[in-house]
Design a protein around this motif. Structure first.
Motif, PDB file in Angstrom:
ATOM      1  N   UNK A  70     -22.739  62.193 -82.538  1.00  0.00           N
ATOM      2  CA  UNK A  70     -23.293  61.558 -81.329  1.00  0.00           C
ATOM      3  C   UNK A  70     -23.230  62.520 -80.149  1.00  0.00           C
ATOM      4  N   UNK A  71     -22.138  63.274 -80.035  1.00  0.00           N
ATOM      5  CA  UNK A  71     -22.010  64.243 -78.937  1.00  0.00           C
ATOM      6  C   UNK A  71     -23.106  65.306 -79.020  1.00  0.00           C
ATOM      7  N   UNK A  72     -23.337  65.811 -80.226  1.00  0.00           N
ATOM      8  CA  UNK A  72     -24.356  66.853 -80.398  1.00  0.00           C
ATOM      9  C   UNK A  72     -25.744  66.317 -80.030  1.00  0.00           C
ATOM     10  N   UNK A  73     -26.080  65.099 -80.527  1.00  0.00           N
ATOM     11  CA  UNK A  73     -27.415  64.549 -80.244  1.00  0.00           C
ATOM     12  C   UNK A  73     -27.553  64.222 -78.760  1.00  0.00           C
ATOM     13  N   UNK A  74     -26.494  63.724 -78.141  1.00  0.00           N
ATOM     14  CA  UNK A  74     -26.540  63.448 -76.686  1.00  0.00           C
ATOM     15  C   UNK A  74     -26.777  64.736 -75.911  1.00  0.00           C
ATOM     16  N   UNK A  75     -26.171  65.853 -76.380  1.00  0.00           N
ATOM     17  CA  UNK A  75     -26.439  67.144 -75.743  1.00  0.00           C
ATOM     18  C   UNK A  75     -27.904  67.500 -75.822  1.00  0.00           C
ATOM     19  N   UNK A  76     -28.531  67.221 -76.974  1.00  0.00           N
ATOM     20  CA  UNK A  76     -29.963  67.511 -77.110  1.00  0.00           C
ATOM     21  C   UNK A  76     -30.791  66.631 -76.190  1.00  0.00           C
ATOM     22  N   UNK A  77     -30.375  65.338 -76.051  1.00  0.00           N
ATOM     23  CA  UNK A  77     -31.107  64.428 -75.164  1.00  0.00           C
ATOM     24  C   UNK A  77     -31.036  64.923 -73.717  1.00  0.00           C
ATOM     25  N   UNK A  78     -29.819  65.291 -73.266  1.00  0.00           N
ATOM     26  CA  UNK A  78     -29.663  65.789 -71.879  1.00  0.00           C
ATOM     27  C   UNK A  78     -30.439  67.076 -71.673  1.00  0.00           C
ATOM     28  N   UNK A  79     -30.461  67.928 -72.694  1.00  0.00           N
ATOM     29  CA  UNK A  79     -31.206  69.178 -72.574  1.00  0.00           C
ATOM     30  C   UNK A  79     -32.698  68.891 -72.419  1.00  0.00           C
ATOM     31  N   UNK A  80     -33.211  67.929 -73.170  1.00  0.00           N
ATOM     32  CA  UNK A  80     -34.628  67.573 -73.067  1.00  0.00           C
ATOM     33  C   UNK A  80     -34.937  66.918 -71.726  1.00  0.00           C
ATOM     34  N   UNK A  81     -33.904  66.267 -71.147  1.00  0.00           N
ATOM     35  CA  UNK A  81     -34.082  65.672 -69.813  1.00  0.00           C
ATOM     36  C   UNK A  81     -33.996  66.713 -68.698  1.00  0.00           C
ATOM     37  N   UNK A  82     -33.586  67.915 -69.063  1.00  0.00           N
ATOM     38  CA  UNK A  82     -33.445  68.970 -68.060  1.00  0.00           C
ATOM     39  C   UNK A  82     -32.060  69.070 -67.463  1.00  0.00           C
ATOM     40  N   UNK A  83     -31.118  68.330 -68.001  1.00  0.00           N
ATOM     41  CA  UNK A  83     -29.745  68.346 -67.475  1.00  0.00           C
ATOM     42  C   UNK A  83     -28.917  69.297 -68.346  1.00  0.00           C
ATOM     43  N   UNK A  84     -29.020  70.587 -68.043  1.00  0.00           N
ATOM     44  CA  UNK A  84     -28.352  71.608 -68.849  1.00  0.00           C
ATOM     45  C   UNK A  84     -26.838  71.513 -68.754  1.00  0.00           C
ATOM     46  N   UNK A  85     -26.343  71.069 -67.608  1.00  0.00           N
ATOM     47  CA  UNK A  85     -24.887  70.989 -67.425  1.00  0.00           C
ATOM     48  C   UNK A  85     -24.273  69.957 -68.387  1.00  0.00           C
ATOM     49  N   UNK A  86     -24.875  68.770 -68.431  1.00  0.00           N
ATOM     50  CA  UNK A  86     -24.390  67.731 -69.334  1.00  0.00           C
ATOM     51  C   UNK A  86     -24.576  68.149 -70.793  1.00  0.00           C
ATOM     52  N   UNK A  87     -25.709  68.791 -71.078  1.00  0.00           N
ATOM     53  CA  UNK A  87     -25.968  69.259 -72.432  1.00  0.00           C
ATOM     54  C   UNK A  87     -24.894  70.251 -72.858  1.00  0.00           C
ATOM     55  N   UNK A  88     -24.578  71.183 -71.968  1.00  0.00           N
ATOM     56  CA  UNK A  88     -23.564  72.198 -72.278  1.00  0.00           C
ATOM     57  C   UNK A  88     -22.208  71.550 -72.539  1.00  0.00           C
ATOM     58  N   UNK A  89     -21.864  70.540 -71.719  1.00  0.00           N
ATOM     59  CA  UNK A  89     -20.559  69.882 -71.855  1.00  0.00           C
ATOM     60  C   UNK A  89     -20.458  69.156 -73.205  1.00  0.00           C
ATOM     61  N   UNK A  90     -21.521  68.462 -73.589  1.00  0.00           N
ATOM     62  CA  UNK A  90     -21.489  67.729 -74.858  1.00  0.00           C
ATOM     63  C   UNK A  90     -21.461  68.689 -76.046  1.00  0.00           C
ATOM     64  N   UNK A  91     -22.203  69.796 -75.957  1.00  0.00           N
ATOM     65  CA  UNK A  91     -22.208  70.743 -77.064  1.00  0.00           C
ATOM     66  C   UNK A  91     -20.866  71.464 -77.185  1.00  0.00           C
ATOM     67  N   UNK A  92     -20.230  71.706 -76.031  1.00  0.00           N
ATOM     68  CA  UNK A  92     -18.885  72.309 -76.070  1.00  0.00           C
ATOM     69  C   UNK A  92     -17.911  71.397 -76.823  1.00  0.00           C
ATOM     70  N   UNK A  93     -17.999  70.082 -76.572  1.00  0.00           N
ATOM     71  CA  UNK A  93     -17.120  69.136 -77.275  1.00  0.00           C
ATOM     72  C   UNK A  93     -17.475  69.055 -78.763  1.00  0.00           C
ATOM     73  N   UNK A  94     -18.775  69.075 -79.082  1.00  0.00           N
ATOM     74  CA  UNK A  94     -19.198  68.955 -80.472  1.00  0.00           C
ATOM     75  C   UNK A  94     -18.902  70.215 -81.280  1.00  0.00           C
ATOM     76  N   UNK A  95     -18.703  71.351 -80.594  1.00  0.00           N
ATOM     77  CA  UNK A  95     -18.489  72.628 -81.279  1.00  0.00           C
ATOM     78  C   UNK A  95     -17.130  72.717 -81.962  1.00  0.00           C
ATOM     79  N   UNK A  96     -16.256  71.764 -81.693  1.00  0.00           N
ATOM     80  CA  UNK A  96     -14.945  71.764 -82.381  1.00  0.00           C
ATOM     81  C   UNK A  96     -14.913  70.720 -83.503  1.00  0.00           C
ATOM     82  N   UNK A  97     -16.079  70.219 -83.902  1.00  0.00           N
ATOM     83  CA  UNK A  97     -16.169  69.200 -84.958  1.00  0.00           C
ATOM     84  C   UNK A  97     -15.657  69.760 -86.296  1.00  0.00           C
ATOM     85  N   UNK A  98     -15.139  68.856 -87.113  1.00  0.00           N
ATOM     86  CA  UNK A  98     -14.721  69.254 -88.460  1.00  0.00           C
ATOM     87  C   UNK A  98     -15.896  69.416 -89.396  1.00  0.00           C
TER      88      UNK A  98
END
Length: 536
Positions: free
Chosen positions: A254-282
């Motif tokens: 969900x974090x990764x997909x939300x990052x993609x949604x924010x990126x498509x909305x033009x909100x790079x900051x939120x996208x970056x934050x969500x992808x940073x959290x998703x990058x530690x996934x198992x």
């Protein structure tokens, strides 16, 4: 009387012992096995409190149930060694049902560890071993095969498997989570195939069940819906479902997909934050996708490249075409095996039929020899009586009575409407002798008989000439009846069964005289023809 009783008791104990080896007698394990089909979490909690002393067979059975409940979670075993012991045990015991379940456990574990080809092989083995009427495990196997193909990008194969899984889940009906998961993954497969209408039909099937599902399944369903809306460009709806999914259960997906949604909305900051959290996934695929997205946003961060390269090396790289070809080869091997079994079975059937035909022929041949021998005996006796009557005048009454026994109309010879010179003709006597030896008449015999009738029996000759449609065989029967040959003699002379002689006489009654009647009626009509006059 006592010895058979002792033998029966010993046999019963042996059967009971075999049954005990194959089926656990521990009622708690039986209850746990049934419970995990409906509520895996409840079964898992009961297993933690289970401390009964178990037999070796029950102990392996307990390990199987424990492994199944563990693998129902998101966790897996680091290696297959523990599951391999269960597989080996039930292979030795030749318990196909429990062996199929063990193969299914190993398949799930290998799938979670990225060993897709091995997982498919084990799943297909489980599908082969498990009973076809067990809809619960049928659903589990099809669901697993659908997930493996879905992750590997084989969407067509995945969709076929997930359709079967959802059908089995509906038929089982006691596990709502299993129904929801089947339709949820089928919806995802439809979405990957671009069939969004079918996707929504699956989601509508799930929605009435949402309130009764566990939080993990609710979250997963909402994330899938959000993912579909994200790819359809409906970003606000996607964000709404993804946020609702987060409420039920935390999900790196969900974090990764939300990052993609924010990126498509033009909100790079939120996208970056969500992808940073998703990058530690198992989950390695989610980590790799998140790091790839972060690299696009931050191309100058060298540590991202190192992390991505490290994750990329750990990820199992599956070629969807290769996996499809692998499954096709397995299916072809199975079809070839089934064809071989069918061919061997058909061959055995054909051999059995041939043996049966041979035995039937030998039996028929034996019976015919017996019948012919009996007919020969009858004809020989008849000939003896007839020759005694024609050649000797002493004891004539006694001989006449013996002859009468063989005649249908029971008339004495002096009342026959035929001259003795015909009955005593050489060809007639010769035919009687041939019949008594069980032989057939030849063409010369028939020609001589026809010549005798045409020269010496005017009534018979006229009757035959008035019926030109009669076949040679029918004419032969008529002439033999006229000359007082009995049915068993006619059967031997013409090499046909006595029943065929009877049937032919019945047909001739209708054919020649236009009347319905039996064989004896026909004989009577032929016998009663005008007493013949000798033709000069």
């Amino acid at each position: 009387m006592r010895k058979p009783l002792i033998f029966i008791i010993i046999l019963s104990l042996m059967v009971a012992g075999c049954a005990d080896e194959r089926h656990t007698r521990n009622p708690k394990l039986i209850a746990l096995d049934s419970l995990q089909r409906i509520s895996p979490d409840s079964a898992f909690n009961m297993l933690d409190d289970f401390n009964d002393v178990l037999t070796p067979n029950d102990s392996v059975y307990n390990n199987l149930i424990y492994t199944e409940t563990i693998l129902n979670k998101t966790v897996s075993y680091a290696s297959d060694s523990a599951i391999n012991k269960i597989v080996d045990y039930y292979t030795t015991k030749q318990d196909n049902v429990l062996l199929g379940r063990a193969y299914l456990c190993r398949s799930i574990n290998r799938y979670k560890n990225g060993q897709y080809s091995c997982a498919i092989t084990d799943a297909l083995m489980a599908e082969k071993l498990l009973p076809t009427d067990d809809k619960y495990y049928g659903c589990k196997v099809q669901l697993l095969l659908g997930l493996i193909n879905l992750d590997a990008g084989c969407y067509r194969i995945s969709l076929e498997r997930l359709k079967v899984a959802s059908h089995y889940a509906d038929e089982f009906g006691k596990n709502l989570t299993l129904i929801a998961q089947s339709y949820n993954y089928m919806a995802e497969a439809y979405d990957r195939c671009g069939r969004r209408d079918s996707f929504m039909l699956c989601i509508r099937h799930i929605k009435p069940l949402l309130a009764k599902l566990d939080n993990y399944t609710k979250a997963d369903i909402n994330v899938n819906i959000g993912d579909m809306y994200m790819r359809a460009g409906k970003l606000n709806k996607a964000l709404s479902y993804l946020s609702e999914g987060e409420i039920y259960d935390f999900s790196y997906k969900a974090l990764y997909i939300m990052g993609k949604v924010y990126f498509m909305m033009g909100n790079s900051k939120q996208a970056n934050a969500h992808w940073e959290d998703a990058a530690i996934s198992g989950s390695l695929p989610i980590r790799a996708a998140s790091l790839a997205s972060l690299i696009k946003l931050n191309p100058n961060r060298e540590e991202l490249y190192k992390q991505f390269y490290s994750v990329y090396k750990q990820m199992p790289h599956i070629d969807s075409d290769e996996l499809s070809a692998f499954q096709m080869r397995l299916a072809q091997q199975e079809m070839q095996h089934e064809t071989y079994i069918r061919t061997i079975t058909l061959l055995y059937i054909i051999i059995g039929i041939l043996l049966l035909l041979i035995l039937s022929y030998l039996y028929y041949h034996h019976k015919m020899k017996v019948v012919r021998r009996r007919l020969s005996d009858i004809n020989a006796r008849y000939l003896g009586y007839l020759e005694d009557y024609n050649n000797a005048k002493c004891n004539i009454e006694e001989l006449k009575n013996e002859i009468v026994k063989y005649q249908v109309d029971k008339e004495a010879p002096e009342n026959w409407s035929i001259e003795n010179m015909l009955l005593n003709a050489d060809v007639v006597i010769s035919l009687h002798r041939i019949a008594s030896r069980g032989q057939c008449a030849n063409e010369v015999n028939w020609q001589q008989l026809t010549q005798l009738i045409s020269e010496r029996d005017k009534s018979m000759a006229i009757l035959l000439s008035n019926n030109p449609e009669l076949s040679d065989r029918e004419q032969h029967v008529i002439m033999l009846i006229r000359l007082r040959f009995i049915p068993s003699e006619i059967s031997v002379l013409m090499d046909i069964s006595a029943q065929n002689v009877t049937n032919m006489r019945q047909r001739l009654m209708q054919k020649m005289f236009g009347e319905n009647g039996g064989a004896r009626d026909f004989d009577h009509r032929i016998h009663e023809l005008q007493r013949p006059a000798v033709l000069i």
